[in-house]
Design a protein around this motif. Structure first.
Motif, short mmCIF file in Angstrom:
data_model
loop_
_atom_site.label_atom_id
_atom_site.label_comp_id
_atom_site.label_asym_id
_atom_site.label_seq_id
_atom_site.Cartn_x
_atom_site.Cartn_y
_atom_site.Cartn_z
N ARG A 85 -18.29 -32.09 27.56
CA ARG A 85 -17.61 -30.87 27.97
C ARG A 85 -16.90 -30.23 26.79
NH1 ARG A 85 -15.31 -30.91 34.10
NH2 ARG A 85 -17.24 -31.58 35.09
N ARG A 86 -16.30 -31.04 25.96
CA ARG A 86 -15.60 -30.49 24.78
C ARG A 86 -16.59 -29.78 23.85
NH1 ARG A 86 -10.06 -29.74 24.59
NH2 ARG A 86 -9.04 -31.41 25.74
N LEU A 87 -17.77 -30.33 23.70
CA LEU A 87 -18.77 -29.69 22.85
C LEU A 87 -19.20 -28.35 23.44
CD1 LEU A 87 -20.94 -32.75 21.82
CD2 LEU A 87 -19.50 -31.38 20.33
N PHE A 88 -19.37 -28.33 24.75
CA PHE A 88 -19.75 -27.08 25.42
C PHE A 88 -18.63 -26.05 25.31
CE2 PHE A 88 -21.32 -25.01 29.60
CZ PHE A 88 -22.03 -24.07 28.87
N VAL A 89 -17.39 -26.50 25.45
CA VAL A 89 -16.24 -25.60 25.28
C VAL A 89 -16.23 -25.01 23.88
CG1 VAL A 89 -13.71 -25.54 25.11
CG2 VAL A 89 -14.81 -26.66 27.06
N GLY A 90 -16.49 -25.84 22.87
CA GLY A 90 -16.54 -25.34 21.50
C GLY A 90 -17.65 -24.32 21.31
N LEU A 91 -18.81 -24.58 21.92
CA LEU A 91 -19.92 -23.63 21.83
C LEU A 91 -19.54 -22.30 22.48
CD1 LEU A 91 -22.88 -22.96 21.19
CD2 LEU A 91 -23.50 -24.00 23.40
N ILE A 92 -18.89 -22.36 23.63
CA ILE A 92 -18.44 -21.15 24.32
C ILE A 92 -17.45 -20.39 23.45
CG2 ILE A 92 -17.03 -20.31 26.25
CD1 ILE A 92 -18.33 -22.53 27.95
N GLY A 93 -16.52 -21.13 22.84
CA GLY A 93 -15.53 -20.48 21.98
C GLY A 93 -16.18 -19.73 20.84
N PHE A 94 -17.20 -20.33 20.24
CA PHE A 94 -17.89 -19.66 19.13
C PHE A 94 -18.65 -18.43 19.62
CE2 PHE A 94 -21.43 -18.85 16.31
CZ PHE A 94 -20.83 -18.89 15.06
N LEU A 95 -19.40 -18.59 20.71
CA LEU A 95 -20.21 -17.48 21.22
C LEU A 95 -19.36 -16.31 21.70
CD1 LEU A 95 -22.93 -19.44 23.24
CD2 LEU A 95 -23.18 -18.35 21.01
N ALA A 96 -18.15 -16.60 22.16
CA ALA A 96 -17.29 -15.55 22.70
C ALA A 96 -16.56 -14.77 21.62
CB ALA A 96 -16.27 -16.16 23.66
N THR A 97 -16.57 -15.27 20.39
CA THR A 97 -15.74 -14.63 19.36
C THR A 97 -16.48 -14.23 18.08
OG1 THR A 97 -15.11 -16.82 18.54
CG2 THR A 97 -13.60 -15.75 20.09
N TRP A 98 -17.64 -14.82 17.80
CA TRP A 98 -18.29 -14.54 16.51
C TRP A 98 -18.57 -13.06 16.33
CZ3 TRP A 98 -22.91 -12.10 15.79
CH2 TRP A 98 -23.74 -11.97 16.90
N TRP A 99 -18.98 -12.39 17.41
CA TRP A 99 -19.34 -10.98 17.32
C TRP A 99 -18.13 -10.10 17.02
CZ3 TRP A 99 -17.06 -7.77 20.89
CH2 TRP A 99 -16.49 -8.40 22.01
N VAL A 100 -16.94 -10.55 17.50
CA VAL A 100 -15.72 -9.80 17.19
C VAL A 100 -15.48 -9.83 15.68
CG1 VAL A 100 -13.22 -9.66 17.55
CG2 VAL A 100 -14.72 -10.35 19.44
N GLY A 101 -15.67 -11.00 15.08
CA GLY A 101 -15.50 -11.12 13.63
C GLY A 101 -16.55 -10.35 12.85
N LEU A 102 -17.78 -10.33 13.37
CA LEU A 102 -18.85 -9.59 12.70
C LEU A 102 -18.51 -8.11 12.61
CD1 LEU A 102 -21.79 -9.58 11.56
CD2 LEU A 102 -22.53 -9.09 13.89
N PHE A 103 -18.13 -7.52 13.74
CA PHE A 103 -17.81 -6.09 13.74
C PHE A 103 -16.52 -5.81 12.97
CE2 PHE A 103 -20.65 -6.10 17.48
CZ PHE A 103 -21.52 -5.10 17.08
#
Length: 197
Positions: A71-89
């Protein structure tokens, strides 16, 4: 200048891509840490909402979801997917706003100071969301207070990132104008006309 459909010199493309990629990695790392913390505050927010929202990225075939590590790994994956695009833009917009008419620009590390401002704003708003959720925790009684509190943290965090980006863009544009003015002053002082006065 148009930030969405810009006209820029070819020599600045690498700079903008670099800032975008670095921004995406930083934001993704922030999202991983952020969601690990909020999962600790309310795992219900993830099991009842985020896991469903990101079900297409559900790595059940690779991780044992019933184990804390899975679950912790999945939470980390969600955290990355939810924010990487904000940093890109964010990286793209900051880089684009910093480029001067002669195609010169600040170094990438210098621009990252403004990116840090965006992160700080997102973090500060997240704290505000936690406080707001503590004061007014409920979502019409549908979920637990912890669920609502973490929901406020996430929503306020996105708002904070937007406020931080707008503030950073204003500061970057101001520094750009100052750099242009300094260059023009230097040219004026070294021109033959200036020496003849």
């Amino acid at each position: 200048m148009n930030l969405f459909y810009p006209k820029f010199k070819a020599g600045t493309i690498g700079y903008m891509i670099s800032c975008g990629v670095i921004g995406a990695l930083i934001a993704g790392a922030y999202g991983i840490v952020h969601d690990q913390i909020t999962y600790t505050l309310s795992n219900e927010y993830f099991t009842e909402f985020k896991f469903l929202q990101f079900k297409d990225a559900d790595p059940r075939s690779n991780f044992e979801m019933d184990s804390p590590l899975g679950r912790r790994l999945f939470v980390g994956l969600i955290g990355f997917l939810a924010t990487w695009w904000v940093g890109l833009f964010t990286g793209w917009f900051l880089a684009r706003a910093s480029i001067r008419p002669d195609a010169s620009h600040p170094r990438v590390p210098e621009l990252m100071h403004y990116f840090a401002l965006v992160l700080f704003s997102a973090f500060a708003f997240g704290i505000a969301g936690f406080l707001w959720g503590t004061w007014r925790p409920g979502f019409d009684g549908q979920f637990s207070d912890a669920f609502a509190r973490v929901g406020h943290i996430h929503n306020f965090g996105y708002l904070g990132a937007l406020v931080g980006l707008i503030t950073a863009l204003i500061l970057v544009r101001r520094c750009r104008r100052q750099a242009i003015q300094a260059t023009e002053d230097t040219i004026a002082k070294t021109s033959p006309k200036h020496h003849n006065l």
